[in-house]
Motif scaffolding. Structure first.
Motif, PDB file in Angstrom:
ATOM      1  N   UNK A 188       1.439  10.409 -12.423  1.00  0.00           N
ATOM      2  CA  UNK A 188       1.554   9.151 -11.700  1.00  0.00           C
ATOM      3  C   UNK A 188       2.945   8.571 -11.849  1.00  0.00           C
ATOM      4  N   UNK A 189       3.541   8.166 -10.744  1.00  0.00           N
ATOM      5  CA  UNK A 189       4.902   7.635 -10.778  1.00  0.00           C
ATOM      6  C   UNK A 189       5.087   6.587  -9.682  1.00  0.00           C
ATOM      7  N   UNK A 190       5.879   5.573  -9.997  1.00  0.00           N
ATOM      8  CA  UNK A 190       6.315   4.608  -8.988  1.00  0.00           C
ATOM      9  C   UNK A 190       7.429   5.274  -8.198  1.00  0.00           C
ATOM     10  N   UNK A 210      -0.049   5.366  -2.639  1.00  0.00           N
ATOM     11  CA  UNK A 210      -0.438   3.987  -2.384  1.00  0.00           C
ATOM     12  C   UNK A 210       0.765   3.151  -1.975  1.00  0.00           C
ATOM     13  N   UNK A 211       0.544   2.292  -0.995  1.00  0.00           N
ATOM     14  CA  UNK A 211       1.502   1.263  -0.605  1.00  0.00           C
ATOM     15  C   UNK A 211       0.914  -0.055  -1.092  1.00  0.00           C
ATOM     16  N   UNK A 212       1.541  -0.638  -2.113  1.00  0.00           N
ATOM     17  CA  UNK A 212       1.025  -1.834  -2.787  1.00  0.00           C
ATOM     18  C   UNK A 212       1.826  -3.060  -2.376  1.00  0.00           C
ATOM     19  N   UNK A 260      -3.639  -2.634  -1.845  1.00  0.00           N
ATOM     20  CA  UNK A 260      -2.921  -1.423  -1.467  1.00  0.00           C
ATOM     21  C   UNK A 260      -3.687  -0.713  -0.363  1.00  0.00           C
ATOM     22  N   UNK A 261      -2.953   0.079   0.385  1.00  0.00           N
ATOM     23  CA  UNK A 261      -3.536   1.040   1.313  1.00  0.00           C
ATOM     24  C   UNK A 261      -3.232   2.402   0.702  1.00  0.00           C
ATOM     25  N   UNK A 262      -4.279   3.193   0.504  1.00  0.00           N
ATOM     26  CA  UNK A 262      -4.153   4.479  -0.177  1.00  0.00           C
ATOM     27  C   UNK A 262      -4.396   5.616   0.798  1.00  0.00           C
ATOM     28  N   UNK A 295       6.534  -5.507  -2.883  1.00  0.00           N
ATOM     29  CA  UNK A 295       5.770  -4.317  -2.512  1.00  0.00           C
ATOM     30  C   UNK A 295       6.480  -3.085  -3.066  1.00  0.00           C
ATOM     31  N   UNK A 296       5.726  -2.014  -3.243  1.00  0.00           N
ATOM     32  CA  UNK A 296       6.298  -0.728  -3.650  1.00  0.00           C
ATOM     33  C   UNK A 296       5.260   0.355  -3.421  1.00  0.00           C
ATOM     34  N   UNK A 297       5.694   1.596  -3.498  1.00  0.00           N
ATOM     35  CA  UNK A 297       4.800   2.749  -3.394  1.00  0.00           C
ATOM     36  C   UNK A 297       4.625   3.374  -4.771  1.00  0.00           C
TER      37      UNK A 297
END
Length: 139
Positions: A96-98, A65-67, A44-46, A77-79
């Motif tokens: 915390x939430x998707x 985060x972009x995972x 991920x990029x956070x 992928x998702x955030x």
């Protein structure tokens, strides 16, 4: 379903942004990379923002985060976003939430929550409590 992973961080890039309003805690931004292993595996990029005093260990952070990787063997992928406050070693007001509608490929339609845990030995874990549409269906 709950999927658990551990993660490590790297490539910290602290920005030089300083808000024009001073508060009782210094605030700032940084970007980092994370590598996930376990039921959730990938990278991920956070984007990380905080108001935090490292000397006292007091403050709050929020991270987006972009995972990209796999969740229980399904690729895509998702955030997701997570936030917490701390007053020393304790964590409280966690969230915390998707991010809805952010899933791609086999993770299209993923929904749920996330929770960060830090073990006594410093190992960082992320739990994803999620729902995914059955394979082969449209989200």
């Amino acid at each position: 379903m709950i999927s658990t992973s551990t993660f490590t961080t790297s490539d910290f890039d602290v920005t030089d942004y300083t808000p024009s309003i001073a508060t009782g805690l210094p605030s700032g931004h940084l970007r980092m990379s994370k590598t996930y292993a376990g039921d959730v595996a990938g990278r991920s990029i956070t984007q990380f923002t905080s108001a935090f005093d490292p000397e006292r260990g007091v403050g709050t952070y929020v991270a987006l985060e972009s995972f990209e990787g796999t969740v229980d063997g399904r690729h895509g992928a998702f955030n997701f976003v997570h936030a917490a406050s701390t007053s020393g070693a304790d964590r409280f007001n966690e969230y915390g939430v998707i991010v809805p509608e952010s899933g791609t490929e086999e993770l299209t339609g993923i929904t749920g929550t996330v929770r960060l845990h830090i073990d006594a030995d410093g190992t960082h874990r992320m739990d994803f409590e999620h729902d995914l549409p059955p394979r082969g269906t449209d989200a």
